[in-house]
Enzyme design. Structure first.
Site, PDB file in Angstrom:
ATOM      1  N   ASP A 213       0.837  -1.208   0.000  1.00 24.45           N
ATOM      2  CA  ASP A 213       0.000   0.000   0.000  1.00 24.45           C
ATOM      3  C   ASP A 213       0.866   1.250   0.000  1.00 24.45           C
ATOM      4  O   ASP A 213       0.639   2.194  -0.773  1.00 24.45           O
ATOM      5  CB  ASP A 213      -0.893   0.022   1.252  1.00 24.45           C
ATOM      6  CG  ASP A 213      -2.214  -0.687   1.061  1.00 24.45           C
ATOM      7  OD1 ASP A 213      -2.606  -0.919  -0.096  1.00 24.45           O
ATOM      8  OD2 ASP A 213      -2.863  -1.006   2.068  1.00 24.45           O
ATOM      9  N   ILE A 214       1.836   1.277   0.889  1.00 24.34           N
ATOM     10  CA  ILE A 214       2.679   2.463   1.040  1.00 24.34           C
ATOM     11  C   ILE A 214       3.480   2.724  -0.234  1.00 24.34           C
ATOM     12  O   ILE A 214       3.564   3.861  -0.721  1.00 24.34           O
ATOM     13  CB  ILE A 214       3.613   2.298   2.253  1.00 24.34           C
ATOM     14  CG1 ILE A 214       2.790   2.272   3.542  1.00 24.34           C
ATOM     15  CG2 ILE A 214       4.647   3.419   2.310  1.00 24.34           C
ATOM     16  CD1 ILE A 214       3.569   1.793   4.751  1.00 24.34           C
TER      17      ILE A 214
END
Length: 441
Positions: A213-214
């Protein structure tokens, strides 16, 4: 004042150049505020001053992307679902803040933003008007969902052709998986990241944070900046597609290259390295210490500090190739030595060494670390309900610009009226009518 949003961005850039604006605080990591006074506002010193982002994202990857842009001075208007609590991450706990009841998870990726609670389906025309006033729209819905509301790229570009429309999805907008919802651990699993993470004799393991996600958020923020730069040259907006699975595969780097070019299947190595020995964590008397020797000279230095110089001259360990071949024997020898003293004692022994070394800190130790404290990475922001909160400030520092944590993550819908009245010119009566129809909260 500006005929279009491209001109607004150009004006912001020209203002900085014309006035040769200098940051007011040059020094060690001047990127966040801890003052209890009124929070600082965006100025021409911020790289993205004058850029406006319509943030239609939730959870982690999208909000992380827009937070990075907000730190650099972009005005980020976060659109949240009214009457259902807004961004789902607000309820991802415990722990929660005591008064607002927002989760601390939500706090991690939503600073420096405004929150407007607008129903996307019934408030489509409001979104259109906001899109006309914005430079960038970021969304992370399943492909096709926003099109059902009339808010897909092809629909929005007709009313806002200048817009850079960034879609963040699980698998992209095409392909057999396109309609699947995207989740970090699933993308990490399918991309092979989970397969290569963990101990050699243990099960596959995920990274301790939502790394896919990051990283997707990081890719998206860079792509948006590039698209803004291109629009300066062409005057045209465009669509950007960023997805979790492709990001996860890209993070394989040398592991992917090994397979694609040499047919080598990857294995789990724990903290060890497949091609460098020693390069891993070792148990000490009170914890763990990670060290590595990337050259033969560094290995000889390690042996000297450990008072085992004969090992450096042993034919089985002289070169890195030798050490990889005799990995188990060397690691067992080092484990026996390093287990005899504490991590702190070993760090004192290795002070000034040319090879990389550091303790495996728990989270308390991270934030008590003298270096982390000296650079002021953690910042305190005033919260409208909970007094104050702490955040990890942005890790990027500019010599001539600001990149800072200014305001706490907003309460859900706090800025709905402000956005509608000040940006779109809606009257009090119009806003009341929309609220009565439950189009906004």
């Amino acid at each position: 004042m500006f005929p279009n949003t491209a001109a607004r961005l150009s004006y912001a850039v020209q203002t900085v150049l014309r006035h040769k604006v200098k940051p007011k605080h040059i020094g060690c990591r001047c990127f966040a505020t801890s003052s209890k006074a009124d929070p600082p506002t965006v100025t021409a010193e911020h790289p993205l001053s004058g850029v406006r982002i319509l943030d239609m994202t939730r959870i982690i990857s999208g909000p992380y992307c827009t937070m990075i842009l907000a730190d650099m001075g972009a005005e980020v208007i976060k659109i949240e679902r009214p009457f259902y609590g807004g961004d789902e991450a607000r309820k991802w706990g415990p722990p929660f803040l005591s008064q607002s009841k927002d989760s601390t998870y939500f706090l991690a990726v939503n600073r420096n933003k405004k929150s407007a609670a607008i129903d996307l389906k019934r408030g489509k025309d409001i979104i259109y008007e906001l899109a006309k006033k914005c430079d960038v729209l970021v969304e992370n819905y399943v492909p096709g969902k926003l099109a059902e509301y009339g808010l897909g790229y092809e629909q929005v570009r007709k009313v806002a052709p200048q817009l850079i429309y960034c879609s963040m999805t699980g698998y992209g907008s095409v392909g057999p998986y396109a309609k699947r919802p995207g989740y970090d651990v699933i993308a990490s699993s399918m991309s092979g990241l989970v397969h290569i993470t963990g101990q050699p004799d243990g099960p596959p393991c995920k990274v301790g944070t939502a790394v896919t996600d990051i990283a997707t958020g990081l890719y998206a923020h860079g792509a948006i900046l590039a698209a803004l730069l291109q629009r300066q040259r062409t005057g045209h907006g465009q669509k950007i597609d960023v997805d979790l699975l492709s990001t996860g595969v890209s993070l394989l780097i040398n592991v992917a290259s090994n397979y694609l070019n040499a047919g080598i299947e990857a294995h789990r190595w724990g903290t060890a390295h497949s091609s460098i020995v020693p390069y891993q964590s070792f148990k000490t008397a009170d914890g763990y210490l990670t060290l590595g020797t990337g050259s033969d000279d560094q290995f000889r230095e390690l042996c000297r500090l450990l008072q085992i110089t004969d090992i450096a001259d042993n034919a089985k360990f002289k070169t890195n190739k030798d050490r990889v071949s005799n990995r188990n024997e060397l690691i067992a020898l080092l484990e026996n030595i390093l287990a005899k003293k504490s991590s702190k004692d070993w760090m004192e022994t290795f002070e000034g060494a040319s090879f990389p070394v550091g303790p495996v800190n728990n989270i308390r130790e991270v934030f008590e670390d003298e270096h982390i404290q000296s650079i002021g990475l953690v910042k305190t922001l005033q919260h409208p309900c909970d007094g104050s909160i702490k955040v990890v400030g942005p890790p990027v520092v500019y010599s001539e610009s600001k990149n800072d944590a200014r305001t706490a993550p907003p309460m859900m819908g706090k800025h709905t009226d402000e956005v509608l009245s000040e940006l779109l010119g809606f009257s009090v009566k119009q806003i009341a009518n929309l609220r009565g129809k439950k189009v906004i909260e």
